[in-house]
Design a protein around this motif. Sequence first.
Motif, short mmCIF file in Angstrom:
data_model
loop_
_atom_site.label_atom_id
_atom_site.label_comp_id
_atom_site.label_asym_id
_atom_site.label_seq_id
_atom_site.Cartn_x
_atom_site.Cartn_y
_atom_site.Cartn_z
N PRO A 142 3.43 4.51 -0.58
CA PRO A 142 2.59 5.47 -1.29
C PRO A 142 2.29 5.02 -2.72
CG PRO A 142 4.35 6.59 -0.11
CD PRO A 142 4.65 5.13 -0.03
N ILE A 143 1.02 5.16 -3.12
CA ILE A 143 0.64 4.88 -4.50
C ILE A 143 1.29 5.94 -5.38
CG2 ILE A 143 -1.28 4.66 -6.11
CD1 ILE A 143 -1.12 2.47 -3.98
N LYS A 144 1.88 5.50 -6.49
CA LYS A 144 2.68 6.41 -7.31
C LYS A 144 1.93 6.98 -8.52
CE LYS A 144 6.87 3.79 -6.13
NZ LYS A 144 6.22 2.66 -5.43
N PHE A 145 0.88 6.28 -8.98
CA PHE A 145 0.19 6.78 -10.17
C PHE A 145 -1.23 6.21 -10.25
CE2 PHE A 145 2.38 2.92 -11.42
CZ PHE A 145 1.44 2.22 -12.17
N MET A 146 -2.04 6.82 -11.10
CA MET A 146 -3.41 6.38 -11.28
C MET A 146 -3.86 6.59 -12.72
SD MET A 146 -6.91 7.78 -9.54
CE MET A 146 -8.48 7.44 -10.34
N ILE A 168 -3.98 16.23 -5.16
CA ILE A 168 -3.38 14.89 -5.06
C ILE A 168 -2.16 14.85 -5.96
CG2 ILE A 168 -3.78 12.42 -5.33
CD1 ILE A 168 -6.79 12.99 -4.92
N LYS A 169 -1.00 14.52 -5.38
CA LYS A 169 0.27 14.73 -6.08
C LYS A 169 0.80 13.53 -6.84
CE LYS A 169 1.72 18.53 -3.10
NZ LYS A 169 2.74 19.07 -2.19
N VAL A 170 0.04 12.43 -6.90
CA VAL A 170 0.51 11.31 -7.72
C VAL A 170 0.27 11.63 -9.19
CG1 VAL A 170 -0.15 9.72 -5.87
CG2 VAL A 170 -1.65 9.99 -7.83
N LYS A 171 1.06 11.00 -10.05
CA LYS A 171 0.87 11.20 -11.48
C LYS A 171 -0.43 10.52 -11.91
CE LYS A 171 5.41 12.16 -13.33
NZ LYS A 171 6.32 11.90 -14.46
N SER A 172 -1.20 11.20 -12.74
CA SER A 172 -2.49 10.64 -13.13
C SER A 172 -2.80 10.94 -14.59
CB SER A 172 -3.60 11.19 -12.24
OG SER A 172 -3.76 12.59 -12.43
N VAL A 173 -3.53 10.00 -15.20
CA VAL A 173 -4.06 10.22 -16.54
C VAL A 173 -5.56 9.95 -16.48
CG1 VAL A 173 -3.53 7.85 -17.28
CG2 VAL A 173 -3.87 9.64 -19.00
N HIS A 174 -6.34 10.81 -17.11
CA HIS A 174 -7.80 10.76 -17.02
C HIS A 174 -8.41 10.69 -18.41
CE1 HIS A 174 -7.66 12.13 -12.72
NE2 HIS A 174 -6.49 12.59 -13.16
N PHE A 175 -9.17 9.62 -18.67
CA PHE A 175 -9.88 9.47 -19.94
C PHE A 175 -11.28 10.05 -19.78
CE2 PHE A 175 -6.51 6.40 -20.24
CZ PHE A 175 -6.15 6.44 -21.58
N ILE A 176 -11.60 11.02 -20.63
CA ILE A 176 -12.88 11.73 -20.54
C ILE A 176 -13.58 11.66 -21.89
CG2 ILE A 176 -14.00 13.93 -20.05
CD1 ILE A 176 -11.63 14.64 -18.25
N GLY A 177 -14.79 11.09 -21.89
CA GLY A 177 -15.56 10.94 -23.13
C GLY A 177 -16.46 12.13 -23.39
N ILE A 225 6.32 7.03 -16.07
CA ILE A 225 6.03 6.43 -14.77
C ILE A 225 7.10 5.41 -14.43
CG2 ILE A 225 4.45 4.90 -13.52
CD1 ILE A 225 3.38 7.73 -13.80
N LEU A 226 7.42 4.54 -15.38
CA LEU A 226 8.45 3.53 -15.16
C LEU A 226 9.79 4.17 -14.82
CD1 LEU A 226 7.62 1.04 -18.05
CD2 LEU A 226 7.47 0.56 -15.61
#
Length: 263
Positions: A142-146, A168-177, A225-226
């Motif tokens: 499983p992919i763990k983060f995005m 979607i339950k993976v940890k994610s960070v989203h850059f929004i301009g 994440i690490l």
Amino acid sequence: MEPYSKAEEISHTRLRMELDKKFKVLCLHGFRTSGNFLKKQISKWNPSIFQQFDMVFPDGIFPAGGKSEIEGIFPPPYFEWFQFNKDFTEYTNLDECISYLCDYMVKNGPFDGLLGFSQGATLSALLIGYQAQGKVLNDHPPIKFMVSIAGSKFRDPSICNIAYKDPIKVKSVHFIGEKDWLKVPSEELAAAFEDPVIIRHPQGHTVPRLDEASVKQLSEWSSSILEDIKNADDVAKASNVEKPSEGNTVAESGENLVEQIAA
């Protein structure tokens, strides 16, 4: 000084391997650019943020089918992952692209996380959503983060009803301009994830330069994440280690450790 015993040498070797281990991240570039261009874009970020990650930057599978916005800024060749209509509701070569990326991940991975810009971010979220629903990557962990930079959701209901069926339950960070023409779609993509971290910036459709606060926020996120990955690895290792039977020697324990490291 007393020389290390065999078991101590193995223990130190294992510790060095853990410290040196890097976690793989597949980085997918934007439309009609390239892996090398995304690598250059990410290079403006503080290198300490991803210092424990092995960042892999493949090129899209199709040559650019039209003019690239980075012509004159960054040298060709340019690539695209798939093609789409102006409303982003119809897609060409998407299935072929997904199959290629799944094969790539199995052959060159495993990958712990995905990072993408624009089309690459949109694809990354799709792969993770599809994997969560058992549609793809069943033979990949499983992919763990995005990390999503200016990403968006697909609009075809037949895709949405699978990829974004559940949060979607993976940890994610989203850059929004703030000036990004994909600002609202980026917010909609972030909302498809459980507890997303959102980092806003005043720029447009680009990989942004990070101010001090954003560097701190992203560094803390990558550190968490690490920690999560290492804790999960420790739990997995603990469950696989059999308790030694009575009469086992230190040398036998050392041999077991060698087998675990080599596995």
